[in-house]
Design a protein around this motif. Sequence first.
Motif, PDB file in Angstrom:
ATOM      1  N   VAL A 134      43.786  36.066  19.515  1.00 20.56           N
ATOM      2  CA  VAL A 134      44.633  34.901  19.264  1.00 20.56           C
ATOM      3  C   VAL A 134      46.102  35.310  19.359  1.00 20.56           C
ATOM      4  N   THR A 135      46.417  36.496  18.894  1.00 20.10           N
ATOM      5  CA  THR A 135      47.803  36.980  18.943  1.00 20.10           C
ATOM      6  C   THR A 135      48.322  37.038  20.376  1.00 20.10           C
ATOM      7  N   HIS A 136      47.523  37.605  21.282  1.00 19.13           N
ATOM      8  CA  HIS A 136      47.961  37.683  22.676  1.00 19.13           C
ATOM      9  C   HIS A 136      48.055  36.296  23.316  1.00 19.13           C
ATOM     10  N   SER A 137      47.090  35.437  23.030  1.00 25.22           N
ATOM     11  CA  SER A 137      47.121  34.083  23.607  1.00 25.22           C
ATOM     12  C   SER A 137      48.376  33.364  23.134  1.00 25.22           C
ATOM     13  N   GLU A 138      48.645  33.517  21.835  1.00 27.69           N
ATOM     14  CA  GLU A 138      49.765  32.799  21.239  1.00 27.69           C
ATOM     15  C   GLU A 138      51.101  33.275  21.798  1.00 27.69           C
ATOM     16  N   ALA A 139      51.245  34.588  21.932  1.00 29.61           N
ATOM     17  CA  ALA A 139      52.527  35.123  22.408  1.00 29.61           C
ATOM     18  C   ALA A 139      52.800  34.639  23.833  1.00 29.61           C
ATOM     19  N   MET A 140      51.767  34.678  24.672  1.00 28.95           N
ATOM     20  CA  MET A 140      51.986  34.274  26.055  1.00 28.95           C
ATOM     21  C   MET A 140      52.270  32.778  26.160  1.00 28.95           C
ATOM     22  N   MET A 141      51.511  31.989  25.443  1.00 31.47           N
ATOM     23  CA  MET A 141      51.732  30.542  25.525  1.00 31.47           C
ATOM     24  C   MET A 141      53.062  30.148  24.909  1.00 31.47           C
ATOM     25  N   ALA A 142      53.444  30.783  23.814  1.00 32.73           N
ATOM     26  CA  ALA A 142      54.747  30.484  23.210  1.00 32.73           C
ATOM     27  C   ALA A 142      55.845  30.707  24.243  1.00 32.73           C
ATOM     28  N   HIS A 143      55.718  31.764  25.010  1.00 32.31           N
ATOM     29  CA  HIS A 143      56.740  32.050  26.014  1.00 32.31           C
ATOM     30  C   HIS A 143      56.758  30.987  27.112  1.00 32.31           C
ATOM     31  N   PHE A 144      55.608  30.700  27.678  1.00 35.98           N
ATOM     32  CA  PHE A 144      55.604  29.818  28.852  1.00 35.98           C
ATOM     33  C   PHE A 144      55.751  28.331  28.503  1.00 35.98           C
ATOM     34  N   TYR A 145      55.489  27.983  27.247  1.00 35.43           N
ATOM     35  CA  TYR A 145      55.753  26.599  26.833  1.00 35.43           C
ATOM     36  C   TYR A 145      57.112  26.520  26.136  1.00 35.43           C
ATOM     37  N   ASN A 146      57.754  27.689  26.052  1.00 37.91           N
ATOM     38  CA  ASN A 146      59.082  27.760  25.459  1.00 37.91           C
ATOM     39  C   ASN A 146      59.118  27.176  24.041  1.00 37.91           C
ATOM     40  N   ARG A 147      58.190  27.632  23.214  1.00 36.64           N
ATOM     41  CA  ARG A 147      58.099  27.161  21.824  1.00 36.64           C
ATOM     42  C   ARG A 147      58.224  28.334  20.879  1.00 36.64           C
ATOM     43  N   LYS A 148      58.779  28.074  19.725  1.00 38.70           N
ATOM     44  CA  LYS A 148      58.752  29.067  18.672  1.00 38.70           C
ATOM     45  C   LYS A 148      57.571  28.700  17.778  1.00 38.70           C
ATOM     46  N   VAL A 149      56.578  29.574  17.770  1.00 39.47           N
ATOM     47  CA  VAL A 149      55.344  29.242  17.055  1.00 39.47           C
ATOM     48  C   VAL A 149      55.448  29.671  15.598  1.00 39.47           C
ATOM     49  N   PRO A 150      55.174  28.749  14.673  1.00 38.96           N
ATOM     50  CA  PRO A 150      55.233  29.128  13.256  1.00 38.96           C
ATOM     51  C   PRO A 150      54.196  30.192  12.928  1.00 38.96           C
ATOM     52  N   SER A 151      54.510  31.039  11.980  1.00 40.85           N
ATOM     53  CA  SER A 151      53.585  32.123  11.622  1.00 40.85           C
ATOM     54  C   SER A 151      52.245  31.546  11.175  1.00 40.85           C
ATOM     55  N   ARG A 152      51.172  32.223  11.599  1.00 40.64           N
ATOM     56  CA  ARG A 152      49.837  31.761  11.253  1.00 40.64           C
ATOM     57  C   ARG A 152      49.503  32.041   9.805  1.00 40.64           C
ATOM     58  N   TYR A 153      50.163  33.043   9.238  1.00 43.17           N
ATOM     59  CA  TYR A 153      49.654  33.542   7.969  1.00 43.17           C
ATOM     60  C   TYR A 153      49.956  32.635   6.808  1.00 43.17           C
ATOM     61  N   LYS A 154      51.067  31.895   6.901  1.00 40.99           N
ATOM     62  CA  LYS A 154      51.286  30.951   5.809  1.00 40.99           C
ATOM     63  C   LYS A 154      50.512  29.650   6.068  1.00 40.99           C
ATOM     64  N   ALA A 155      50.184  29.419   7.350  1.00 37.62           N
ATOM     65  CA  ALA A 155      49.584  28.133   7.692  1.00 37.62           C
ATOM     66  C   ALA A 155      48.133  28.030   7.247  1.00 37.62           C
ATOM     67  N   SER A 156      47.379  29.086   7.490  1.00 38.10           N
ATOM     68  CA  SER A 156      45.949  28.975   7.233  1.00 38.10           C
ATOM     69  C   SER A 156      45.713  28.881   5.743  1.00 38.10           C
ATOM     70  N   LYS A 157      44.942  27.932   5.404  1.00 37.21           N
ATOM     71  CA  LYS A 157      44.743  27.723   3.967  1.00 37.21           C
ATOM     72  C   LYS A 157      43.462  28.422   3.518  1.00 37.21           C
TER      73      LYS A 157
END
Lengths: 501, 291
Positions: free
Chosen positions: A478-501
């Motif tokens: 998931v980390t690799h998928s997220e980093a690549m997609m964040a770059h190509f969609y030009n988004r700053k992705v919020p950290s997963r660790y606070k999000a997951s409940k």
Amino acid sequence: MVDLAAHNLRPTPTDGFPSPTSDLQIQTENILKARHPSIPSDSGTSGVLQRNSHLQFLLRNLIQGFPARYTSQDASQPWLIFWTLQGFSVLGVSLDERNKKRAVETLLGLQHPQGGFCGGPGQAPHLLPTYAAICAFAIAGGTGEDGGWEKIDREGMYNFFMSLKQPDGSFLVSYDAEVDVRGIYCLLAAATLLNIVTPELVAGTPEFLASCQTYEGGFGSASFPGWALNDDPTPGEPLIDPTSLRPSLGEAHGGYTFCAFASWVLLLPYINNYPTYRPSYPKPSINMKSLLRWLTLMQGTEIELGGFKGRTNKLVDGCYSWWVGGAVGIVEGLLASDGKQSSHVPKAEAEKNEPEEAWDDVDDSLYNRQALQEYILYAGQHPAGGLVDKPPKNADAYHTLYDLSGLSAAQHRVIPNESRKKELLACWTEEELSKDKIEPLRQELFAFALSWLEEEGTSKFTGSNRVNATHPLFNLTVTHSEAMMAHFYNRKVPSRYKASK
Amino acid sequence: MEYNYDDVGVESLNDETPQLCQILYSDEYKRLMGTLLAMMKKKEYSERALALVERGIEKLASHYTLWNYRYNIVVNLKKSLIEELDWCETIALENEKNYQIWNYRQMIIEKIIESQAYPAHREYPVMNAMLEEDLKNHHVWLYRKWLVERFELYQDAKEIEFVNKCIEIDIRNNSAWTHRFFLMSNGNPIFQEEVQYVKEKIGQIPQNPSSWNYLLGLYKHYHQPIEQLEPFCLELADIKADKIKCSYALEMLARIYQPAKAVEVYKSLQHYDPIRTNYWNYKITSLSSTL
């Protein structure tokens, strides 16, 4: 004395009527039975993941190269890189900067001047190596000067993809080549990661994928284009009439089934949010019930150590741990997000981090994921490192990755997380969404793909055998998928660790 | 004939800079493929190129770019397409698991059809020879379906005869059952005869997923009620007497009995098909959610 009956090691019945299939089946069962966890063995790996010898195997291939017999993979070079790098990722090892840089340079040498990636330097671009190269870039590349991501020719790749598009919504795998759902999966995974999906690119593709589902429930490699052609085509839209029945071409097969089904799921944001290209046409659909039935029927019985087969009445093979076992994981994810399968009850916090030596009894996944892990651990590991189809075969790069990925899928439950999806959707402003009419599709593709997260407290493994979770739709972490997609969609992705409940 | 390639030059395969995951090619392979890549770059369509491509494909039949190159040479030099098919046959026999050959063969046949008739039956010997080696060769069965579709052989007597024979040789050959379904579902509707046929086969060997999937597929394809199958299934899975010859009969009964009466049958499946306990459990859960 081991009580065979107690372990239910019954051979598959031949009903007193042997045939070539049952002869081969019995031979295989005899080989596998000897590896059963309940049978004392002197050669065996005793169910422990031989992490070090597999890492040595991968490292040898990475640095020293592949022995000459791998000349057979001369037209699949990006695959050798992907299988090796993703093998490291699943085993929780990341490359050092120097090797990452070399990987990026090697991959860039495989990019075709007109876009897409080739099986080897000087060869024609092809959809299959394109997926392998993009995934390898996700693992080894990055945004900086040496990261290589900026050197991926996305426009050229898009044009390459469009040039392969067929009137029935399918794609050739390469120029003058065959149509095959493996190619479609490779195209869609790469296009999703790189943010080059457009409605124009995928129009008609869901209908094509649906037409590849066979009477058995699994998918074949393609369907016939001729049957689908519309007598009354409108300029600019696919030529198919999706209401016509297209005969699926081929036998339900684990590899094609994974590719067709994962393609379908990658396209769900398009299928759900875009109207069919004529109002009178029904939404395309696939039969999830018969798919799930076929997938679970592919699991071999206890005497086969619960490995997966790739076709009805064929033999188990470690690689289907991923293609078929992984596909069950995707079904579980969809059921969970539809609320049709109750979510797992997380174990108590203290218990969670302690690996258990024995399996606990609770397993509410849709197949026997303990048995599948036992197949991989007891029958899938080669004593000299690397993993195999089945004993007594040799290890190879392909089986090493797909056995390990299958082990990962059997250990971790990675499913869509609704609160994560909301956070990801919120990475777009209203203004951005109204700027371009396909921006909402991009947003949905991004949020849906990256909403697949490991459900906490549900991993299942014994001892020191834990491997990393991998994204069920890409086979990247998931980390690799997220980093690549964040770059190509030009988004700053919020950290997963606070999000997951 | 011996050709000279000294003027062509040799492209390097991949070994200029330090690479990862490099294949340790033999020198012979490097020279051969390197020369071919150089000729391809120059788009040389010549007899000597054809001869070298042949050697290249013999070395590595999965080299898809070589097949493209070969096709362009053959078309440009106006070579005999029938002879090309014969050559292709020898390559197929040596490369059981190859994808490219069959697509290439289709392209050549399509090219032939542009100007003359091509007898589909000419394709039988190569397919038979391949299936003799492996009765479940996926590529060959795919190709056979293409042939049936392209030449409209759904009703062809030879085709059904062939598939009957394959099932006779190995009643568990799912590729043959799949081909049978392909013929039956796209040809004339003959539902009753087929149900009779498959029931007989199940009678011979009950525990055969291929024939059960075929039976279920027929009922779905022809939109017939599976309730008709209850007496047949009960013969093979007498629930009351707990005489179960076949788990697939049980599963069919569960399907017929759902929702209310199916729970007991799925529970029984957990006993007779224990590896799938979780799935049968899930089926029970989904029953109760629709009640």
